[in-house]
Design a protein around this motif. Structure first.
Motif, short mmCIF file in Angstrom:
data_model
loop_
_atom_site.label_atom_id
_atom_site.label_comp_id
_atom_site.label_asym_id
_atom_site.label_seq_id
_atom_site.Cartn_x
_atom_site.Cartn_y
_atom_site.Cartn_z
N VAL A 121 0.83 -1.21 0.00
CA VAL A 121 0.00 0.00 0.00
C VAL A 121 0.87 1.27 0.00
N ARG A 125 0.54 4.04 -2.91
CA ARG A 125 0.24 5.44 -2.57
C ARG A 125 1.26 6.38 -3.19
N GLU A 126 2.52 5.97 -3.19
CA GLU A 126 3.56 6.81 -3.79
C GLU A 126 3.35 6.93 -5.31
N ARG A 129 0.60 9.29 -5.87
CA ARG A 129 0.98 10.68 -5.58
C ARG A 129 1.77 11.29 -6.74
N ALA A 180 -5.08 2.37 -1.17
CA ALA A 180 -4.07 3.33 -1.60
C ALA A 180 -4.71 4.52 -2.32
N GLY A 181 -6.02 4.57 -2.34
CA GLY A 181 -6.71 5.70 -2.98
C GLY A 181 -6.77 5.58 -4.48
N SER A 202 -5.88 7.41 -10.18
CA SER A 202 -6.31 8.05 -8.93
C SER A 202 -7.72 8.59 -9.10
#
Ligand SMILES: C[S@@+](CC[C@H](N)C(=O)[O-])C[C@H]1O[C@@H](n2cnc3c(N)ncnc32)[C@H](O)[C@@H]1O
Length: 202
Positions: A121, A125-126, A129, A180-181, A202
């Motif tokens: 996760v 997430r990175e 981003r 992780a969105g 995303s």
């Protein structure tokens, strides 16, 4: 247990040789799928020895990152196979030093099957981003087949791939996307029920 970094520093000199039968018969025909329709600034996360280089879109600018200096050193030697502008950087995918929204797309091949469960996760997430909002994030990964001989073979291989690469077949990367969105855009098997191409955004 050695860290992922220690494993890849150890195996880098033999990596291409060990992987050659799989690369030639299994991976090479699949790699172009990662780059279909992509352009602009791209991130190749866990770039390894540079096996994706020949398939980078010619007019793109690609940054390849990897945690292992020894793997990157081998990728450096292969740089002339890329028709894209290419830079290689040592970086941990769970802690990328790029500004938010840097990349038009992110791709990764066989990284998430080697990332330990607790890094899945944070790594996703990175990637979310550093990708522009809505940009495609494409992953090519091994998963555990549902049944039959192929499933049994993955259990036979497990001790070796875990020792050599830190790899596992039960990472459940796709199931971790929401945490992780990320939204799942598409997911399909590209070789039996063993290799999966996952696209998220995303
Ligand atoms: C199985 S290899 C795949 C290499 C390449 N993508 C390919 O398709 O041949 C996995 C790569 O991920 C890198 N890696 C593992 N953990 C990482 C991390 N936390 N951050 C960045 N790279 C990592 C390893 O060093 C290795 O080069």
């Amino acid at each position: 247990m050695p860290s992922t970094l220690a494993r890849y520093e150890r195996i880098a000199p033999f990596y291409d040789l060990l992987d050659l039968p799989f690369e030639a018969r299994r991976y090479r025909p699949l790699r172009p799928l990662l780059f279909e329709g992509l352009s602009g600034r791209l991130l190749d996360a866990g770039v390894g020895t540079g096996r994706n280089f020949p398939f980078y879109p010619p007019d793109s600018t690609v940054t390849g990152i990897d945690i292992s200096p020894a793997m990157l050193a081998r990728a450096e030697r292969r740089k002339d196979q890329s028709r894209a502008r290419l830079e290689l950087r040592q970086m941990d995918v769970t802690d990328l030093s790029f500004a938010a929204g840097t990349f038009d797309a992110v791709i990764s091949t066989f990284l998430f099957c080697v990332l330990p469960d607790d890094q899945q996760v944070p790594a996703l997430r990175e990637l979310a981003r550093v990708a522009k909002p809505g940009a495609p994030i494409r992953l090519l990964e091994y998963v555990r087949p549902q049944g039959g001989l192929r499933r049994a073979i993955t259990y036979m291989w497990q001790p070796w791939v875990n020792w050599a690469y830190g790899a596992g077949f039960d990472r459940h990367t796709e199931q971790r996307l929401p945490e992780a969105g990320l939204q799942l855009v598409s997911s399909r098997f590209v070789m039996f029920d063993l290799l999966k191409l996952i696209t998220a955004r995303s």
